[in-house]
Every structure is written in C-alpha cells, then in structure tokens.
Write a protein that holds these residues in place. Structure first.
Motif, PDB file in Angstrom:
ATOM      1  N   ALA A  75      31.986  26.159   7.360  1.00  0.00           N
ATOM      2  CA  ALA A  75      32.111  25.408   8.752  1.00  0.00           C
ATOM      3  C   ALA A  75      32.382  24.042   8.354  1.00  0.00           C
ATOM      4  CB  ALA A  75      31.036  25.598   9.532  1.00  0.00           C
ATOM      5  N   VAL A  88      30.488  29.859  13.459  1.00  0.00           N
ATOM      6  CA  VAL A  88      30.886  30.669  12.125  1.00  0.00           C
ATOM      7  C   VAL A  88      29.857  31.932  12.042  1.00  0.00           C
ATOM      8  CG1 VAL A  88      29.321  29.468  10.487  1.00  0.00           C
ATOM      9  CG2 VAL A  88      31.243  30.216   9.384  1.00  0.00           C
ATOM     10  N   LEU A 117      35.407  31.766  11.231  1.00  0.00           N
ATOM     11  CA  LEU A 117      34.921  30.633  12.328  1.00  0.00           C
ATOM     12  C   LEU A 117      35.601  30.654  13.380  1.00  0.00           C
ATOM     13  CD1 LEU A 117      33.590  27.310  11.295  1.00  0.00           C
ATOM     14  CD2 LEU A 117      35.784  27.396  13.095  1.00  0.00           C
TER      15      LEU A 117
END
Length: 184
Positions: A75, A88, A117
């Motif tokens: 992320a 995420v 994500l």
C-alpha cells in the motif's frame, strides 16, 4: 475473514529491507506489489504505472519497508509511486517473477508477492509524481500492457475481494469467461 488496512498516504518513506540486503549477488530478491483497482461506471479498472527506467507498464512494487508488513508495504508503494490511496487486502492473490534491471550491474531476479488495493482516492501530489505516468485500464487491456506473463494472467483473471463468482464479474462489466486477450 479478510483483513483490510486503510492507508492514508501519510506514512513516511523508509529504507527497504530488500534494498538494504542488496549485495549485488544473484539471489532472488523478494518484493511486494499492489494490484490497484476500482469500479468506475460499473466497470472494473486496474491502475498501471510506468517504470522509471524503461517506461514499461507495471504495477506499483518495491521492497519490504522496515516496520511494515507485506500488505502495508504494498500500500505504501502504491502511494509513493502512483498516489493511490485505499484499503489493502492482507492476503496475497499471487506472485510473479521478473528481472530487476539495476544501474551498472547485472539484472537481479525478483519474486513479487501481489496484494489487492481498492483505490478510494488518487492524490495529485505524491513522492514520485513527475517520474511516472499512471493510467486506468480494463483487466484485459492491463494484462496486454505488462511484459510478465504471470502478472498478465493475474490481471486478466482478477476479481475484487468479495466478488468471487463469475456472475459478480459480469456485474462489474467483465465477462470472466472471455479469453485474457479480449477487451472488457
């Protein structure tokens, strides 16, 4: 149960474990990557960025970040490289191998573990802005843009967490029964 972490894009950049351990050898490096996605106008889209060195289309990826787990590191890479901010999933959906090209050194084999994500917003200002292009693609087009066959299959077959059936994919504007070369 799937664990999600929301990344705000405010985490400071940290030295990466893989980069710190890079001794120029031939051992495979471990990296993490973010498969950034959204549903836009009822259609699933995947975010790709260009690499800084060759300009090829890739997903945000990099080494593990000290103090963060693999999913949160992915992320953070999405934020730094693409300005993508979202939630995420902490369960990897797969991995792919590629050869990392390094300045003035031989290419290094890398294995990238990929975490989905869900992008909630795209920042206008982020650390690597101006160094990369970013663009949303359908899963089929994203698969056609990348060079790594394992990543291409992952992109073409991707269904968001919670949409684990073929019918759910159709509701997002995808026909999971199509071949990976077809455009969605």
């Amino acid at each position: 149960m799937t664990t999600l972490t929301t990344i705000t894009g405010s985490t400071p950049s940290r030295r990466r474990d893989a980069e710190a351990a890079d001794d120029g050898g031939t051992e495979m490096l471990r990296q993490i990557g973010a498969l950034c996605f959204r549903v836009h106008r009822g259609k699933l889209q995947i975010l790709l960025i260009t690499s800084r060195d060759t300009g090829r289309w890739v997903i945000p990826k990099g080494g593990l970040i000290a103090g963060l787990g693999p999913a949160d590191s992915a992320a953070e890479e999405a934020w730094e490289e693409a300005g993508a901010v979202g939630s995420v999933q902490h369960l990897a959906i797969g991995s792919f191998a590629y050869a990392k090209r390094l300045r003035a050194r031989p290419a290094r084999p890398c294995l990238v573990e990929v975490f989905p994500l869900k992008v909630e917003r795209m920042a206008e200002r982020f650390p690597e802005r101006g160094q990369r292009r970013r663009k949303w693609f359908s899963p089929a087009k994203a698969a056609a843009k990348v060079h790594e066959p394992e990543l291409a299959r992952m992109l073409a077959d991707f269904l968001p967490p919670g949409a684990a059936s073929r019918d759910a994919g159709r509701e997002l504007g995808r026909d999971p029964g199509r071949s990976s070369g077809a455009d969605a």
